[in-house]
Scaffold this active site. Structure first.
Site, PDB file in Angstrom:
ATOM      1  N   CYS A  85      30.786  24.842  43.332  1.00 18.55           N
ATOM      2  CA  CYS A  85      29.847  24.143  44.214  1.00 18.55           C
ATOM      3  C   CYS A  85      28.655  25.071  44.462  1.00 18.55           C
ATOM      4  CB  CYS A  85      30.544  23.819  45.525  1.00 18.55           C
ATOM      5  SG  CYS A  85      29.825  22.419  46.346  1.00 18.55           S
ATOM      6  N   GLY A 103      39.201  42.540  40.799  1.00 18.40           N
ATOM      7  CA  GLY A 103      38.969  42.249  39.383  1.00 18.40           C
ATOM      8  C   GLY A 103      37.478  42.237  39.083  1.00 18.40           C
ATOM      9  N   THR A 104      36.714  41.700  40.019  1.00 18.03           N
ATOM     10  CA  THR A 104      35.256  41.654  39.855  1.00 18.03           C
ATOM     11  C   THR A 104      34.700  43.067  39.695  1.00 18.03           C
ATOM     12  OG1 THR A 104      35.116  39.652  41.196  1.00 18.03           O
ATOM     13  CG2 THR A 104      33.103  40.973  41.009  1.00 18.03           C
TER      14      THR A 104
HETATM   15  N1  PLP Z   1      38.238  37.557  36.088  1.00 19.99           N
HETATM   16  C1  PLP Z   1      38.948  36.431  36.044  1.00 19.99           C
HETATM   17  C2  PLP Z   1      39.327  35.869  34.713  1.00 19.99           C
HETATM   18  C3  PLP Z   1      39.342  35.781  37.215  1.00 19.99           C
HETATM   19  O1  PLP Z   1      40.040  34.652  37.153  1.00 19.99           O
HETATM   20  C4  PLP Z   1      38.962  36.359  38.453  1.00 19.99           C
HETATM   21  C5  PLP Z   1      39.301  35.679  39.725  1.00 19.99           C
HETATM   22  O2  PLP Z   1      39.266  34.474  39.825  1.00 19.99           O
HETATM   23  C6  PLP Z   1      38.225  37.555  38.451  1.00 19.99           C
HETATM   24  C7  PLP Z   1      37.887  38.126  37.251  1.00 19.99           C
HETATM   25  C8  PLP Z   1      37.821  38.209  39.728  1.00 19.99           C
HETATM   26  O3  PLP Z   1      38.896  38.824  40.356  1.00 19.99           O
HETATM   27  P1  PLP Z   1      38.813  39.206  41.914  1.00 19.99           P
HETATM   28  O4  PLP Z   1      39.055  37.943  42.670  1.00 19.99           O
HETATM   29  O5  PLP Z   1      39.895  40.202  42.143  1.00 19.99           O
HETATM   30  O6  PLP Z   1      37.467  39.767  42.160  1.00 19.99           O
END
Ligand code: PLP
Length: 391
Positions: free
Chosen positions: A326, A72-73
């Site tokens: 943290c 997602g990142t």
């Molecule tokens: N965007 C949101 C809203 C998230 O909650 C997260 C993960 O916690 C991410 C992006 C990042 O996703 P990933 O863990 O696959 O990099």
């Protein structure tokens, strides 16, 4: 054996059996490099394209509008930086919100160092951006708006359809991070109206380290990494076919059961909230259940800091999370709760409970049984050390 209860589904979810079987099957039967011309490569390529179709069908997209990424990142970074690179000669102003995930916030902060201007929209007590403020902040050189579909700490649902309408009216591209929303609400890209939408498999019972970015046909975007020509030149690197196969299967099976699972999770979540707010004095609900995802509950417990609560619950076999990050040894209160106007001392006392398809009534009853005593004990101890009761 000690009971183990997982209430941290917003952090990650266990892989569901259908996705696991699909991933293992792909590793066994189609290990080839999907770019290779031989039969092994062709088999992997066929599986990849079938999964692209399966994934695209779940979100109402065309298969060619789906680019697979590593998380997602990465999807967030590709959307924001990729568009910024493509349109930097047209304009250098981006609008986002103060409560975005760090994948969006830190990407925007980096772009600021490279000559972009970024407006971080405030939110109200429910965690929602104000559409009037959005309209007022669009300037002649605004090129991109990035506002998440649902918040990871509170579940707050942003008015994405309205944001998309405003963006379209003003000729601005719109990206939404739907990482938390996918599998928790119907997500149809035409209904959302966004030009770019981010996904991550491990949030909807898929494997870890796989993501996707929907890119509406015609959206200007450049790759942010250099390498081979995979994924139409937008995401170089040997494609993680087994992970993608698992992700597509995870989404399709999760979407299929949504109507049955989500009302149950909403009921369990509200049962937990009501019981804790009734039995424990000084509990505050952060966010508004009417405008949030059904499975996330964020509560602040006056005078009992979140880290201590989390550790004590962990000793009881219950996994939850705090909103705090943290950083360098000091626990910072959540930027999301602070932006919603939660006082820092209360933000420090918050816990996030996030339910999943495996959560049972017994799990919730167990938490309702053990948590009031834990809160009382921690309040007693911290009261002796330093009075932190919020008046
Ligand atoms: N965007 C949101 C809203 C998230 O909650 C997260 C993960 O916690 C991410 C992006 C990042 O996703 P990933 O863990 O696959 O990099």
């Amino acid at each position: 054996m000690r009971r183990r209860i997982y209430l941290d589904s917003a952090a990650t979810t266990p892989i569901r059996e259908e996705a696991l079987q699909a991933t293992v099957g792909a590793y066994r039967n189609a290990f080839g490099n999907s770019s290779s011309v031989h039969l092994f490569g062709q088999e992997a390529h066929r599986l990849l394209e079938e999964s692209r179709e399966e994934f695209a069908a779940c979100i109402g997209a065309r298969p060619e509008e789906v680019v697979f990424t590593g998380s997602g990142t990465e999807s967030d970074n590709l959307a924001i930086r990729g568009v910024a690179l493509a349109v930097r000669e047209v304009g250098r102003h981006i609008i986002t919100s103060q409560t975005e995930h760090h994948a969006v916030l830190h990407c925007c902060q980096e772009l600021e160092k490279e000559g972009f201007r970024v407006t971080y929209l405030p939110v109200d007590g429910r965690g929602l951006v104000d559409l009037e403020a959005l309209r007022e902040n669009i300037e002649a050189d605004t090129v991109l708006i990035s506002v998440m579909t649902a918040n990871n700490e509170t579940g707050a649902l942003q008015p994405v359809r309205e944001i998309a309408r405003i963006a379209r009216e003003r000729g601005v591209l719109f990206h939404t991070d739907a990482v938390q929303a996918a599998g928790k609400m119907p997500l149809h890209v035409d209904d959302l109206g966004a030009d770019l939408v981010s996904f991550s498999a491990h949030k909807f019972y898929g494997p870890k380290g796989v993501g996707a970015l929907f890119i509406r046909k015609g959206t200007p975007i450049r790759p942010i990494m250099q390498g081979g020509h995979h994924e139409k030149g937008l995401r170089p690197g040997t494609v993680n076919v087994p992970g993608i196969v698992g992700m597509a299967r995870a989404l399709s099976t999760t979407v299929e059961e949504m109507e049955e699972v989500l009302p149950r999770l909403r009921q369990l979540r509200d049962e937990l909230a009501e019981a804790l707010m009734e039995e424990v004095p000084g509990v505050h609900r952060n966010g508004d259940p009417e405008t949030s995802l059904p499975h996330i509950l964020n509560l602040s417990f006056e005078g009992a800091d979140g880290e201590s609560l989390l550790l004590a619950l962990d000793m009881e076999g219950v996994a939850v999370s705090t909103g705090s990050a943290c950083t360098s040894g000091s626990v910072e209160p959540s930027h999301v709760l602070l932006a919603m106007g939660v006082p820092p001392r209360l933000a420090q006392c918050s816990l996030r409970f996030s339910l999943g398809r495996y959560t049972t009534e017994e799990d919730i009853q167990h938490v309702i049984r053990v948590l009031p005593g834990i809160v009382e004990r921690i309040r007693r101890i911290s009261g002796r050390r330093r009075p932190v009761l919020v008046t």
